[in-house]
Design a protein around this motif. Structure first.
Motif, PDB file in Angstrom:
ATOM      1  N   TYR A 131     -21.944   1.255  -0.409  1.00  0.00           N
ATOM      2  CA  TYR A 131     -20.799   0.769  -1.175  1.00  0.00           C
ATOM      3  C   TYR A 131     -21.223   0.447  -2.604  1.00  0.00           C
ATOM      4  O   TYR A 131     -22.392   0.099  -2.871  1.00  0.00           O
ATOM      5  N   LYS A 151      -7.490  -2.116  -0.099  1.00  0.00           N
ATOM      6  CA  LYS A 151      -7.396  -1.532   1.243  1.00  0.00           C
ATOM      7  C   LYS A 151      -6.917  -0.089   1.165  1.00  0.00           C
ATOM      8  O   LYS A 151      -7.366   0.772   1.925  1.00  0.00           O
ATOM      9  N   GLN A 152      -5.997   0.218   0.226  1.00  0.00           N
ATOM     10  CA  GLN A 152      -5.523   1.589   0.090  1.00  0.00           C
ATOM     11  C   GLN A 152      -6.626   2.495  -0.447  1.00  0.00           C
ATOM     12  O   GLN A 152      -6.640   3.698  -0.184  1.00  0.00           O
ATOM     13  N   LEU A 153      -7.578   1.933  -1.171  1.00  0.00           N
ATOM     14  CA  LEU A 153      -8.725   2.703  -1.644  1.00  0.00           C
ATOM     15  C   LEU A 153      -9.808   2.833  -0.581  1.00  0.00           C
ATOM     16  O   LEU A 153     -10.846   3.436  -0.831  1.00  0.00           O
ATOM     17  N   GLY A 154      -9.590   2.244   0.603  1.00  0.00           N
ATOM     18  CA  GLY A 154     -10.569   2.325   1.684  1.00  0.00           C
ATOM     19  C   GLY A 154     -11.671   1.293   1.584  1.00  0.00           C
ATOM     20  O   GLY A 154     -12.713   1.438   2.245  1.00  0.00           O
ATOM     21  N   GLY A 155     -11.471   0.258   0.769  1.00  0.00           N
ATOM     22  CA  GLY A 155     -12.514  -0.738   0.587  1.00  0.00           C
ATOM     23  C   GLY A 155     -12.205  -2.064   1.249  1.00  0.00           C
ATOM     24  O   GLY A 155     -11.289  -2.178   2.073  1.00  0.00           O
ATOM     25  N   PRO A 173     -16.178   2.178  -1.063  1.00  0.00           N
ATOM     26  CA  PRO A 173     -17.082   3.165  -0.442  1.00  0.00           C
ATOM     27  C   PRO A 173     -17.633   4.162  -1.449  1.00  0.00           C
ATOM     28  O   PRO A 173     -16.915   4.631  -2.349  1.00  0.00           O
ATOM     29  N   ARG A 201       0.827  -1.214   0.000  1.00  0.00           N
ATOM     30  CA  ARG A 201       0.000   0.000   0.000  1.00  0.00           C
ATOM     31  C   ARG A 201       0.855   1.255   0.000  1.00  0.00           C
ATOM     32  O   ARG A 201       0.578   2.220   0.711  1.00  0.00           O
ATOM     33  N   ARG A 250       3.329   8.912   1.366  1.00  0.00           N
ATOM     34  CA  ARG A 250       1.927   9.301   1.262  1.00  0.00           C
ATOM     35  C   ARG A 250       1.727  10.805   1.349  1.00  0.00           C
ATOM     36  O   ARG A 250       0.707  11.319   0.926  1.00  0.00           O
ATOM     37  N   THR A 294     -17.473  -1.876   7.505  1.00  0.00           N
ATOM     38  CA  THR A 294     -18.128  -0.869   8.336  1.00  0.00           C
ATOM     39  C   THR A 294     -19.425  -0.409   7.683  1.00  0.00           C
ATOM     40  O   THR A 294     -19.632  -0.575   6.465  1.00  0.00           O
ATOM     41  N   ALA A 299     -11.575   6.781  -6.699  1.00  0.00           N
ATOM     42  CA  ALA A 299     -10.490   5.809  -6.721  1.00  0.00           C
ATOM     43  C   ALA A 299      -9.561   6.118  -7.879  1.00  0.00           C
ATOM     44  O   ALA A 299      -9.833   6.988  -8.722  1.00  0.00           O
TER      45      ALA A 299
END
Length: 866
Positions: free
Chosen positions: A636, A682-686, A705, A537, A830, A632, A582
């Motif tokens: 989505y 995971k880096q995209l928050g999914g 998300p 990531r 980042r 969470t 994304a």
């Protein structure tokens, strides 16, 4: 003196008679002598009246002797002993004593008369019977006081103190005492205690036994519930509105709460994060575990593990929660002055709530034990949580030790169980796969095991394992970033030099084939580095808001070329899909990796099949139905990749996202494809997880998300993607088409690697650009200040000794008003990704890049500035 074994002995308060005088008694001698003289004188007067003279004198002597007899009688108490001359008031006292015995014994319930200070004066037989059952018999003259009768039960301290205070003040009061085990009894008993003034100096105590139906509203006082009050973990029950309806003594001691404080709410004992957790857990019936922060009465906060479950619906919903704090012993020691008593194990009492069967519904295991030692103790009764936890092995009559795995032998297991008397010990549960539990054991007054508490820690240890794995991945990511920077710098130098040689040796030259091979190997190395950064990531993303339907439709043609023609590829789009934010290129990488894996699985199974890509709007509830609970709450966009291959076995399913894990033959897979997908998502928050059935196929589900913010108008970007594809051998020499790549402009090139800087500057100059070189950020800043306004494009490496690229840009901003900025790097942290996101005028070209990619990007940047 009264016999101490007589029930009414405690009621006799008169002073005992003096003991008989031991030795020669002259008064008694005089008494009998006077009596003889008086009798003799009277006899002589009657027999020899002529010899003794006048009878009057003889009678006087007789009367005097009789008077002396009466005096001696009174002095020596003979009259009182015989009851002829009772002491003054003795009759009234005797009547009062008889009357007192009658009315006190007439009270059917245990009763005690004490002075205002609490010292006992008299007790009836019912009270003495209770005292004997409690092994409190007092001394030989007095029954035990009420506070002494219940002194071994810490839960009684507060109500008995309030009653004693009322007795001293001469005020009547009634208290409902907590249920308790009296003596060796196995059934609990509950009393209602009352005290009332009796005269000016006395108080009357009464203990009324509460019947089972009355105590529990038709239920019963359950002995098993007594163990929860002083369990070695905190326990509370609360309603949906946050009102706490019960809190056990252990948790009160942890938080420093007095016994009388009952109007408590959840916000009084925990931080708001914990309140949100309690609100959320009402949706499920299974117990949930989370870390919360407790707030003690003195303001000290401590982290605790909360295990909670809900029952009921709506406003009547009730939570039962246990609180496990690792440093509970230290907290109790610190707050000991506030607490009323220490934990007393299974002999402690509790307040029984008729609407809360805390034993059977407790979210942790509780079991009553019987035996001389913990290694041989058998279970008398176990609650539902323990039965479920052990797969039905916790049954009455079974050995408690048989619930656990004896890896080191039965002797070692018995030794570990004995250590559970001093604190929690961890054991593996028998008959279950990889399940563990913390065990606490308590003893009764005779030192025998009486109860045990078993807390399932499987999920906790799994979280700890994941945390450790996450820390390892973080360390791997840091290492990968450093390696990527160095390798990409070397690959950039190799590729650019090969491109320069290709200009001199076009196709048909004898050395062209070797140059092409070098370029291909460099491309493979660059792809491997890119995969490593994706897994850890550490990639630099340029997110944009787009529609999943449009993105996949545009990508269908390219995907169709990648998938084997024996595979039927279909894309089915759902309605009302939310837009997502994304990196479109990285999302395409995820879909490509999943589709190629599905292709290989289907060809291996049957030589072909159908591959379906399906999109829809979804939420966390859909993931929970699949058994995946980490998604969470929120909206989505769901992307499903469905194949009808052979499926994935469960033992392999747990490892598919691990790096370098592959089931393919050697040389046919690196084991980084799914690991890369996981890292990108995971880096995209999914979230991503598989659903597979052996023999029927596999479905990978990607939850991304939904984007809910406003879409800003962004400036048009150069046509070349920031995350450029791996370098490939071009179909023609770099010299071909140079007219399209040639241009004019002043370029400042900042690069700490001399080899990369030198070759890049030469090649850019060959295309007609004016290039100024700088080896670090400090020198570049000086050049920018000297030539302010004359530099058209700043090309800078990101990671450099001293002043790095972002720091250079921050310092040089005032002199770069009309200058385009482009970062190049083999690895970018980042903070650069955040800078690129905030300032769309900054572009990024990852190393390694080809000569053509560099020239195209430079020309596009200068064209955008025009």
């Amino acid at each position: 003196m009264a016999d101490a074994n007589e029930p009414l002995a405690y009621e006799t308060v008169e002073t005992p008679a003096p003991a008989p005088h031991k030795g020669f008694d002259f008064i008694q001698l005089g008494f009998w002598a006077a009596l003889v003289v008086a009798g003799g004188a009277a006899g002589m007067a009657l027999t020899w009246s002529d010899a003794v003279g006048p009878a009057g004198a003889v009678l006087v002597i007789a009367l005097g002797a009789m008077a002396l007899v009466l005096v001696l009688w009174a002095v020596r108490g003979a009259g009182r002993k015989l009851g002829v001359f009772p002491e003054r008031g003795a009759a009234e006292a005797a009547a009062q004593t008889t009357k007192r015995h009658v009315w006190l014994e007439a009270i059917m319930e245990p009763a005690l008369i004490s002075d205002r200070g609490g010292a006992s004066v008299a007790a009836n037989a019912a009270y003495l019977e209770v005292a004997q059952l409690a092994h409190e018999v007092g001394d030989s003259a007095h029954a035990p006081s009420v506070d002494r009768l219940f002194s071994s039960n810490p839960g009684m301290a507060a109500p008995i103190y309030r009653l004693s205070k009322s007795a001293k003040a001469g005020i009547a009061r009634t208290e409902l005492l907590p249920a308790l085990l009296i003596g060796d009894s196995v059934s609990p008993t509950q009393f209602e205690a009352s005290v009332a003034p009796l005269g000016k100096t006395r108080a009357l105590w009464r203990l009324r036994k509460i019947e089972a139906a009355q105590a529990a509203g038709g239920g019963s006082v359950d002995a098993r519930a007594l163990y929860v009050e002083d369990a070695p973990v905190g326990f509370f029950s609360a309603r949906r509105d946050g009102r706490i309806v019960y809190i056990n003594q252990t948790l009160r001691q942890m938080l420093g709460l007095p016994d009388g404080e009952n109007a408590l709410r959840l916000e009084d004992i925990m931080r708001p994060e914990g309140l949100k957790l309690m609100k959320r857990e009402v949706r499920g019936q299974s117990s949930q575990r989370a870390e919360v922060v407790l707030r003690a009465r003195d303001g000290v906060e401590s982290t605790a593990t909360l295990i909670t479950t809900w029952s009921g619906k709506g406003a009547d919903a009730l939570t039962r929660s246990i609180v496990y704090v690792a440093s509970a012993t230290e907290q109790q020691a610190r707050r000991a002055p506030v607490a009323t008593a220490a934990v007393a194990g299974s002999d402690a009492a509790m307040s029984v709530r008729p609407d809360d069967p805390m034993f059977s519904d407790a979210p942790f295991g509780v079991v009553r034990l019987d035996g001389e030692g913990i290694e041989s103790a058998v279970m008398l009764d176990a609650n539902r949580s323990l039965v479920e936890m052990t797969g039905g092995r916790a049954q009455p009559g079974a050995r408690f030790a048989d619930l656990f795995v004896a890896d080191q032998g039965t002797a070692a297991l018995a030794d570990e169980l004995s250590k559970a008397l001093d604190g929690a010990r961890t054991f593996k549960l028998a008959g279950t796969k990889d399940r563990s539990a913390d065990v606490f054991v308590t003893l009764d007054r005779q030192g025998r095991p009486s109860a045990a508490y078993v807390i399932d820690t499987t999920e906790k240890r799994e979280l700890e394992k994941r945390l450790a794995q996450g820390e390892k991945l973080q360390a791997l990511g840091n290492m990968a970033g450093g390696l990527a920077h160095e390798f990409n710098n070397m690959l950039a130098g190799i590729i650019l030099n090969v491109n320069k040689l290709e200009i001199r040796h076009p196709p048909g030259d004898p050395t062209f084939f070797e140059l092409k091979s070098i370029n291909e190997f460099a491309a493979r190395g660059a792809q491997l580095i890119r995969t490593m950064l994706a897994f850890t990531r550490q990639q630099v993303f340029r997110p944009e808001v787009f529609d999943v339907t449009d993105a996949l439709s545009d990508y269908y043609t390219l995907l169709r070329d990648i998938i084997d023609e024996r595979i039927k590829l279909d894309i089915v789009h759902g309605r009302d899909l939310p837009r997502i934010r994304a990196d479109k290129g990285q999302l395409e990488t995820v879909v490509t990796n999943l589709c190629t894996n599905a292709r290989d699985a289907m060809i291996e199974k049957s030589g072909g099949g159908r591959l379906l890509i399906r999109t829809s709007r979804s939420d966390a509830a859909a993931a929970r139905k699949d058994g995946f609970t980490h998604v969470t709450d929120g909206d989505y966009a769901l992307i499903e990749v469905v194949d009808d291959g052979g499926g994935i076995p469960p033992d392999i399913l747990e490892k598919i996202f691990e790096p370098f894990f592959t089931t393919k033959a050697e040389g046919k897979g690196t084991g980084l494809g799914l690991a890369t997908c996981y890292g990108i998502v995971k880096q995209l928050g999914g979230f991503i997880y598989p659903v597979s059935k052996v023999g029927r196929g596999t479905t990978f589900k990607i939850f991304l998300p939904a984007f809910t913010g406003a879409i800003e108008a962004l400036p048009e970007q150069p046509s070349v993607l920031e995350n450029a594809p791996a370098p490939v051998q071009e179909s023609s020499s770099p010299r071909s088409g140079t007219g399209d790549l040639a241009g004019r402009g002043s370029i400042l090139l900042v690069e700490d690697e001399d080899g990369v800087r030198g070759i890049a500057a030469q090649l850019l100059q060959s295309f007609g650009y004016s290039v100024i070189e700088a080896s670090d950020g400090e020198k570049a800043l000086e050049i920018i200040k000297e030539q302010a306004g004359s530099i058209d494009l700043l090309i800078s490496d990101v990671v450099m000794p001293g002043m790095d690229g972002p720091a250079l840009l921050k310092e040089a901003r005032p002199w770069l008003t009309n200058t385009r900025v482009m970062f190049i790097s083999g690895y970018a942290e980042r903070d650069l990704a955040k800078a690129l996101e905030d300032d769309r005028a900054i572009s990024f070209l990852p190393k390694p890049f080809t000569l053509r990619q560099l020239a195209e990007r430079v020309k596009a940047e200068l064209a955008a500035a025009a």
